[in-house]
Design a protein around this motif. Structure first.
Motif, short mmCIF file in Angstrom:
data_model
loop_
_atom_site.label_atom_id
_atom_site.label_comp_id
_atom_site.label_asym_id
_atom_site.label_seq_id
_atom_site.Cartn_x
_atom_site.Cartn_y
_atom_site.Cartn_z
N GLU A 45 31.44 29.96 -24.54
CA GLU A 45 32.26 30.40 -25.67
C GLU A 45 31.69 31.67 -26.28
O GLU A 45 30.54 32.04 -26.03
CB GLU A 45 32.33 29.30 -26.72
N TRP A 52 38.75 32.08 -21.71
CA TRP A 52 39.75 31.42 -20.85
C TRP A 52 39.57 31.89 -19.41
O TRP A 52 39.15 33.03 -19.17
CB TRP A 52 41.14 31.81 -21.35
N THR A 54 37.62 31.33 -16.50
CA THR A 54 36.33 31.90 -16.16
C THR A 54 35.98 31.72 -14.69
O THR A 54 35.93 30.60 -14.18
CB THR A 54 35.23 31.25 -17.02
N TYR A 68 35.99 36.73 -16.99
CA TYR A 68 36.85 35.83 -17.74
C TYR A 68 37.78 36.59 -18.67
O TYR A 68 37.59 37.77 -18.96
CB TYR A 68 35.99 34.86 -18.56
N SER A 330 42.41 20.98 -19.16
CA SER A 330 41.75 21.53 -17.97
C SER A 330 42.60 22.62 -17.33
O SER A 330 43.01 22.51 -16.18
CB SER A 330 41.45 20.42 -16.96
N ILE A 346 35.01 24.99 -13.11
CA ILE A 346 35.08 25.63 -14.42
C ILE A 346 36.51 25.53 -14.92
O ILE A 346 37.45 25.91 -14.21
CB ILE A 346 34.63 27.10 -14.38
N ALA A 348 39.36 25.74 -18.51
CA ALA A 348 39.62 26.25 -19.86
C ALA A 348 40.17 25.12 -20.72
O ALA A 348 40.99 24.32 -20.26
CB ALA A 348 40.62 27.40 -19.80
N SER A 357 39.81 28.48 -28.09
CA SER A 357 39.58 27.91 -26.77
C SER A 357 38.20 28.26 -26.24
O SER A 357 37.53 29.18 -26.72
CB SER A 357 40.64 28.42 -25.80
N SER A 359 35.63 27.78 -22.31
CA SER A 359 35.52 27.32 -20.92
C SER A 359 34.40 26.29 -20.83
O SER A 359 33.49 26.27 -21.66
CB SER A 359 35.25 28.48 -19.97
#
Length: 369
Positions: A45, A52, A54, A68, A330, A346, A348, A357, A359
């Protein structure tokens, strides 16, 4: 510099996972390698930005590079379509912490097709180069004259201006720490049947061709357009041109928007697609759940995997005993690979009732698949 916090935590729970647990002969089974709860230290983050979609790639410098999407938290979640940019952060470990380094695709003015927004990156490494497929768009200039805390909403006419200008682009580099070459024309544009195109994922088939899966909105009267459909296209090179196959991808006849965020890859003689059951029409697991599909080596004939469930939507359970209820549980799945084998997922996440938001890195139980 902004630090992106993540920790590479293995979840053992006293269970010995057998070697090759992910591979079950007839396909992959993610239930064998994913934990029941997650560690908050695995969150990626930024303090002032939504994070988002990533990608994590190990570079030639042996460092881990995160590519990302990000956009200001002050613009809210729906600001992704108006204010997103593609960023780059670096870590010495897959676990992080990741330190922001630079913007890969910065805003460059709405005289360019991708001048206002770049989003949903997908990075492919091939023969020493890195290919970054992405969405780009431009607006009318309206948002340039709004306060920084003005949150774009779907009820805004100008939100749809950006949404309907989405196109698919490509940027290329031979050094993740260097400059990316971006182009003044889209890689995939609209035609008379497509209102917009977005969310490209490119993978390499066993025959050496490059398979792109992307979504488009059917051209139809009205600001929304028609159905959301996923399509496939092929190219003999990673830079295109990509030619539509005309073969439908994963969909249902009764749904106007069945599949959403997805990722494809070839492994152990089969193609795989991990994607979001957007409206609950693909499976019985519920809308927003991440599910697995399989195909032959052409990636043209898809069916649900023997073990289709990857991550059920609705909430995340944390190792500290707390729970996060999720509006989006997810989204934008990406896989971290080593020697062609997936080692981590990985995703989001957008918590319920939040505009912010992040990841989440989910290392697999077994690190020797």
């Amino acid at each position: 510099m902004t630090k992106l916090n993540a920790a590479y935590i293995f979840f053992i729970f006293g269970i010995l996972i057998p070697q090759c647990a992910l591979s079950q002969g007839s396909g992959l089974d993610f239930s064998k390698v994913l934990p029941d709860s997650f560690n908050k230290k695995n969150i990626i983050e930024e303090e002032d930005y939504n994070v988002w979609g990533t990608n994590i790639i190990k570079g030639k410098d042996d460092k881990f590079h995160a590519i990302y999407s990000r956009w200001p938290k002050s613009r809210g979640h729906h600001g992704w379509v108006t204010h997103s940019e593609i960023a780059h952060a670096v870590s010495d470990e897959l676990s992080g912490p990741y330190v922001f380094k630079n913007l890969v695709l910065a805003p460059r003015g709405n005289q360019y097709w991708d001048g206002d927004c770049t989003h949903n990156p997908h990075v492919l490494e091939y023969e020493g180069k890195y290919y970054l497929y992405h969405m780009g768009n431009r607006g009318s200039g309206y948002w340039d004259n709004t306060p920084e805390d003005r949150m774009p909403m779907m009820k805004d006419k100008e939100w749809w201006v950006n949404r309907n200008h989405q196109r698919i682009g490509l940027a290329v580099t031979d050094d993740l720490n260097g400059e990316w070459e971006r182009f003044d024309q889209p890689l995939v544009d609209i035609d008379e049947t497509k209102r917009m195109v977005s969310t490209p994922v490119v993978s390499i088939r066993p025959d050496g061709k490059f398979l792109m899966v992307y979504k488009y909105v059917v051209e139809q009267e009205g600001v929304h357009g028609g159905r959301v459909i996923h399509s496939t296209a092929l190219s003999s090179t990673p830079t295109g041109p990509f030619v539509d196959t005309g073969i439908p991808f994963i969909e249902t006849k009764e749904s106007t928007f069945a599949l959403d965020d997805h990722v494809e890859w070839f492994q152990d003689g089969q193609y795989y697609c991990m994607g979001k059951d957007h409206d609950g029409s693909l499976t019985s697991f519920g809308k927003g759940t991440m599910v697995l599909y399989v195909s032959d080596e052409r990636g043209m004939d898809w069916q649900l995997a023997k073990q289709p469930l990857v991550l059920k939507a609705g909430k995340l359970l944390w190792s500290d005993g707390t729970v996060t209820l999720c509006q989006r549980t997810s989204d934008m799945p990406k896989l971290y690979f080593e020697k062609g084998i997936p080692k981590a997922l990985i995703i989001a996440v957008l918590p319920k009732g939040s505009e912010f938001s992040f990841s989440l890195v989910i290392p697999f139980y077994n690190n020797d698949l």
